[in-house]
Design a protein around this motif. Sequence first.
Motif, PDB file in Angstrom:
ATOM      1  N   GLU A 343     -11.288  77.921  18.523  1.00  0.00           N
ATOM      2  CA  GLU A 343     -11.005  76.495  18.702  1.00  0.00           C
ATOM      3  C   GLU A 343     -12.167  75.658  18.198  1.00  0.00           C
ATOM      4  OE1 GLU A 343      -8.239  75.767  22.524  1.00  0.00           O
ATOM      5  OE2 GLU A 343     -10.169  76.717  22.986  1.00  0.00           O
ATOM      6  N   ARG A 344     -13.368  76.103  18.488  1.00  0.00           N
ATOM      7  CA  ARG A 344     -14.572  75.389  18.050  1.00  0.00           C
ATOM      8  C   ARG A 344     -14.608  75.293  16.528  1.00  0.00           C
ATOM      9  NH1 ARG A 344     -18.850  74.286  20.928  1.00  0.00           N
ATOM     10  NH2 ARG A 344     -20.820  73.741  19.894  1.00  0.00           N
ATOM     11  N   GLN A 345     -14.247  76.374  15.861  1.00  0.00           N
ATOM     12  CA  GLN A 345     -14.231  76.378  14.401  1.00  0.00           C
ATOM     13  C   GLN A 345     -13.239  75.352  13.853  1.00  0.00           C
ATOM     14  OE1 GLN A 345     -13.313  80.522  13.840  1.00  0.00           O
ATOM     15  NE2 GLN A 345     -15.462  81.127  13.632  1.00  0.00           N
ATOM     16  N   TRP A 346     -12.041  75.310  14.445  1.00  0.00           N
ATOM     17  CA  TRP A 346     -11.035  74.383  13.937  1.00  0.00           C
ATOM     18  C   TRP A 346     -11.388  72.931  14.268  1.00  0.00           C
ATOM     19  CZ3 TRP A 346      -8.158  74.426  10.057  1.00  0.00           C
ATOM     20  CH2 TRP A 346      -7.132  73.484   9.886  1.00  0.00           C
ATOM     21  N   ILE A 347     -12.013  72.711  15.421  1.00  0.00           N
ATOM     22  CA  ILE A 347     -12.497  71.368  15.757  1.00  0.00           C
ATOM     23  C   ILE A 347     -13.502  70.905  14.703  1.00  0.00           C
ATOM     24  CG2 ILE A 347     -13.900  70.038  17.403  1.00  0.00           C
ATOM     25  CD1 ILE A 347     -12.642  71.839  19.618  1.00  0.00           C
ATOM     26  N   GLN A 348     -14.386  71.816  14.312  1.00  0.00           N
ATOM     27  CA  GLN A 348     -15.368  71.476  13.282  1.00  0.00           C
ATOM     28  C   GLN A 348     -14.676  71.094  11.975  1.00  0.00           C
ATOM     29  OE1 GLN A 348     -18.343  74.492  12.450  1.00  0.00           O
ATOM     30  NE2 GLN A 348     -19.137  73.380  10.669  1.00  0.00           N
ATOM     31  N   VAL A 349     -13.673  71.865  11.589  1.00  0.00           N
ATOM     32  CA  VAL A 349     -12.940  71.574  10.347  1.00  0.00           C
ATOM     33  C   VAL A 349     -12.267  70.205  10.425  1.00  0.00           C
ATOM     34  CG1 VAL A 349     -10.993  72.268   8.893  1.00  0.00           C
ATOM     35  CG2 VAL A 349     -12.583  74.007   9.770  1.00  0.00           C
ATOM     36  N   GLU A 350     -11.526  69.969  11.493  1.00  0.00           N
ATOM     37  CA  GLU A 350     -10.785  68.710  11.623  1.00  0.00           C
ATOM     38  C   GLU A 350     -11.712  67.501  11.594  1.00  0.00           C
ATOM     39  OE1 GLU A 350      -6.671  69.419  14.001  1.00  0.00           O
ATOM     40  OE2 GLU A 350      -8.485  69.454  15.247  1.00  0.00           O
ATOM     41  N   LYS A 351     -12.808  67.578  12.314  1.00  0.00           N
ATOM     42  CA  LYS A 351     -13.720  66.440  12.388  1.00  0.00           C
ATOM     43  C   LYS A 351     -14.466  66.239  11.074  1.00  0.00           C
ATOM     44  CE  LYS A 351     -14.371  65.948  17.344  1.00  0.00           C
ATOM     45  NZ  LYS A 351     -13.954  64.523  17.356  1.00  0.00           N
ATOM     46  N   ALA A 352     -14.835  67.325  10.406  1.00  0.00           N
ATOM     47  CA  ALA A 352     -15.533  67.198   9.124  1.00  0.00           C
ATOM     48  C   ALA A 352     -14.621  66.567   8.073  1.00  0.00           C
ATOM     49  CB  ALA A 352     -16.027  68.562   8.656  1.00  0.00           C
ATOM     50  N   VAL A 353     -13.364  67.013   8.013  1.00  0.00           N
ATOM     51  CA  VAL A 353     -12.418  66.475   7.031  1.00  0.00           C
ATOM     52  C   VAL A 353     -12.136  64.997   7.297  1.00  0.00           C
ATOM     53  CG1 VAL A 353     -10.043  66.616   6.186  1.00  0.00           C
ATOM     54  CG2 VAL A 353     -11.360  68.716   6.554  1.00  0.00           C
ATOM     55  N   ALA A 354     -12.047  64.634   8.577  1.00  0.00           N
ATOM     56  CA  ALA A 354     -11.750  63.244   8.943  1.00  0.00           C
ATOM     57  C   ALA A 354     -13.001  62.370   8.970  1.00  0.00           C
ATOM     58  CB  ALA A 354     -11.075  63.211  10.307  1.00  0.00           C
ATOM     59  N   ASN A 355     -14.164  62.994   8.692  1.00  0.00           N
ATOM     60  CA  ASN A 355     -15.437  62.262   8.775  1.00  0.00           C
ATOM     61  C   ASN A 355     -15.580  61.616  10.156  1.00  0.00           C
ATOM     62  OD1 ASN A 355     -17.936  61.438   7.798  1.00  0.00           O
ATOM     63  ND2 ASN A 355     -17.130  59.529   6.955  1.00  0.00           N
TER      64      ASN A 355
END
Length: 654
Positions: A343-355
């Motif tokens: 979950e932590r990994q996907w949270i990182q992806v989502e937030k990075a993509v959305a800036n």
Amino acid sequence: MSKPLTKSRFKTALECPNKLFYTSKKEYANNKSEDTFMQALASGGFQVEALARLHYPNGIFINTENYEYDKAVQLTHEALKLENVVIYEAAFQFDGLFIRTDLLVKSGKQIKLIEVKAKSFDPTDENSFIGKRGGLVSDWKPYLFDVAFQKYVVQKVLPQQQVEAYFLMADKTKKAAIDGLNQLFRIPNNGNPRTDIIQKTTSLEEIGASVLSEINVDTIINDIIQNKYKYYENLNFEEAITTFRKAYQEDSYLKWPTQFSACKKCEFKTTPEQEKEGLKSGFKHCFSKQLGWTELEFKKPNAMQIWNFRGKNLMEENRLLMENMIVEDINIKPEAGRIAPSERQWIQVEKAVANDNTIFVEKEALKEEMDKWIFPLHFIDFETSTVALPFTTGRKPYEQVAFQFSHHQYNEDGSIEHKSEYINNTAGEFPNFLFARALKKVLENDNGTIFKFALHENTIINAIITQLEESYETDKKELIDFLKSISKATKNQANPWEGERNMVDLCKVVKDYYYNPHTKGSNSIKAVLPAALNSSNFLKQKYSHPIGNINLSSYNFPSNHIWLQTNGDAVINPYKTLPPLFDNWIVTDLEENISDMENIADGGTALTAYAKLQYVDMPPKEREEITNGLLKYCELDTLGMVMIYEHFKYDIII
């Protein structure tokens, strides 16, 4: 001889053949330290090598500069005319290849090629080098191929000789027979660990017994040369040598396919500071050549930045940018009451993509965890080392050595004390039991919760418990009881325990309940602390004032010291604001400075600093300056933990 492929370049090429194009080029950033002095010092390698030479005394030392290839080869050739001879750093060249051997022992037609390693091994472990599945153990693979390269060259130069390959290394099963073994080999002022070691013993008999053992690895080395084991499946051993030599000498870029794990840890990446200095990035060169990336792609977040992510086939599928990832790439496995790693990994992806730089937190679960903590809160950080040669009789090579701790106490009224600290900078003194007594003295007076950051402190406490159990210390029972009360048994302990005050891992708390995009996936305190400072209005307001005005005491910083500094809107990482060493020294004093250290701002430089205090002869004033630098650095580690706690308490829970 022009630009030979040396054994160090061969090892570099094994890591990634493309690195041959970047190595030695000053225009490319290289974040892997090539300071052999620092490496030899921190690992104890210079002492292991000096002790190894006592196994084969009265050798001929081929004492030439690194670039004097022809001279080194000629001196070696002359020495080999003797029927029986021991040579230190014998040099050989063949068809554009060049090597130096640590030890070479010639007895008539027999030659022992001995590689001295500042590593430890267990001779009773049948799977030290060859794993249970029949392949080379990954940790040893580069070293074994290094020796294979050496044997290949030596055998080509001396085809009539019978060459056998050996390792000579620290033996985990051996114990020192005398006190002060690690002080018998020291480095003088302005000395070079390769040529200027002060050796206070002349024979193995004087030290009772060596803690090094020799192991014959010739069968494995021959199997490598004969292609039973390959580093790259598409290259046999000689093909690899030929390919690497040709590329290096012709200065050609091999365009070796990019690979997720190798590229992720590439040392030829540039930091923003290095880019400002005009340094080039080998990483960018590879990705622009092979994946067609432009500056736009390099500015976007990519999968190699994801915490603890293995990569799968993203590079091969040209989906390395986070914006091209899908949730199935992560395989999310939720866990109740905490942020699961996936979950932590996907949270990182989502937030990075959305800036999106807003914090994600499991607020209720974090509050429930924090409600368990008992005041006063104690924040502890250890600085440790593993020394090659033991301090005292009965100690083994590379045992853990705890030489420093810092301790902040957070009281229920919100006041913060730099409660205590300990450091041992005495050369040759085994500090662990003194360390344990000092720790017991400051933590046994209440039942407050104790915090560490990551597993390191628990590992060290377990190591000291084992050392105490084997000791004759009169207070060992009291010390062991205390240490067990604040720790948990590791898997190496025969009888498990978990203390009633087992230290809370603040890093695990971060991983379980909190994700800050400013960390870019890292959970190191060096990333979490500046991320918290940038996100916290409470911390920004409080720590922009002098420490004397905010109910905070310090052993190492004046009352007017201000921790929070900014560059525009961004908070500067406090580790980058630690005062440099020798900052107030006058020029004449600096000319006498032999330690060649500028600052202590991370665990690696702290380790090197301790090694210098142990093994380098230096003036008392310089010893004091390095000691003070260590104290400041360790104090920030525990104050940083306090700041993270305050961030949780005042920005998230309230």
